[in-house]
Scaffold this motif. Sequence first.
Motif, PDB file in Angstrom:
ATOM      1  N   LEU A   1      26.408 100.035  97.517  1.00 49.75           N
ATOM      2  CA  LEU A   1      25.115 100.037  98.200  1.00 49.75           C
ATOM      3  C   LEU A   1      24.441 101.370  98.322  1.00 49.75           C
ATOM      4  O   LEU A   1      23.530 101.434  99.114  1.00 49.75           O
ATOM      5  CB  LEU A   1      25.472  99.331  99.428  1.00 49.75           C
TER       6      LEU A   1
ATOM      7  N   TRP B   1      25.916 101.549 108.749  1.00 46.89           N
ATOM      8  CA  TRP B   1      26.095 102.215 107.288  1.00 46.89           C
ATOM      9  C   TRP B   1      27.738 102.841 107.502  1.00 46.89           C
ATOM     10  O   TRP B   1      28.560 102.948 106.670  1.00 46.89           O
ATOM     11  CB  TRP B   1      25.216 103.159 107.068  1.00 46.89           C
TER      12      TRP B   1
ATOM     13  N   LYS C   1      21.651  92.334 104.936  1.00 49.66           N
ATOM     14  CA  LYS C   1      22.968  93.080 105.011  1.00 49.66           C
ATOM     15  C   LYS C   1      24.176  92.286 104.668  1.00 49.66           C
ATOM     16  O   LYS C   1      24.944  92.626 103.521  1.00 49.66           O
ATOM     17  CB  LYS C   1      23.296  93.670 106.447  1.00 49.66           C
TER      18      LYS C   1
ATOM     19  N   TRP D   1      19.461 101.081 105.084  1.00 49.06           N
ATOM     20  CA  TRP D   1      20.516 100.212 105.467  1.00 49.06           C
ATOM     21  C   TRP D   1      20.529  99.782 106.977  1.00 49.06           C
ATOM     22  O   TRP D   1      20.443  98.776 107.465  1.00 49.06           O
ATOM     23  CB  TRP D   1      21.789 100.514 105.164  1.00 49.06           C
TER      24      TRP D   1
END
Lengths: 130, 121
Positions: free
Chosen positions: A38, A27, A53, A45
């Motif tokens: 996102l 991230w 991803k 994440w």
Amino acid sequence: MARLLTIAFCLLLSQSVYAQSKSDHSWARLSSQEKQVLAPLAKDWDRMDPAKKQKWLGITKRYPSMTPLEQQRIQTHIRDWDSLTPDQRKQARKKYQKIKNLPPEKQHEIKEKIKKKYKKSSRFKRKNPK
Amino acid sequence: MNESELGKKITQLLDHSLDNISQSTLGRLQSGRKASIESYRESEMLATAGVSPNINKSHSPYFNIKNILPLVTLLLILVSYTYWQSFQYSDENDEIDILLLADDLPINAYLDNEFDVWLDS
């Protein structure tokens, strides 16, 4: 036997190298635009698998070319979609394609019915929170 | 006594001993020689057939470039096929997924048991 072992070892090695190359998207390393799109997935994440991803990052690339309404819908649906199992996604895609193959009037008619039901249930949820 | 004289003396002694060697000892020496030549030939034949018990890596057929090349090729084909297939599959689904995400219906509606009823109505 030794050759088979070598093949297996090389396959494992190449797979891990491939996975490693894809998993380099923590991230913290995402761009500000990617983070903005996102944002609903920020919490999960870093625990997400690399293939997932990659998929979401692909969507962020398309995001700027979408209308504001589409962008807003994506933000609303992103978490629900991410929480689905692969089978549920498969089912949703199938049904989406089914509805898309209908004539536009029929599509509109069905969608209105569905929306009505979901509006009712969301109103019910708002009135009676858990 | 210098070195060459010493050598000559040793040769003379060996020749003298050889003349006096018994027939049975000569026979044993000959059969030993024959046996060692035969075993050398056998190991040479096995080595050329590619099943040598030789563990010296530089001569091992396992590390021969001719054997490794097809293996590397196969590996490359497998990896590229997996890579290509994963992209092909994700490309097809990505398109539908984006449309689904940007759709006006909630995601849960597509998993609703009533969905097929709505479609048939």
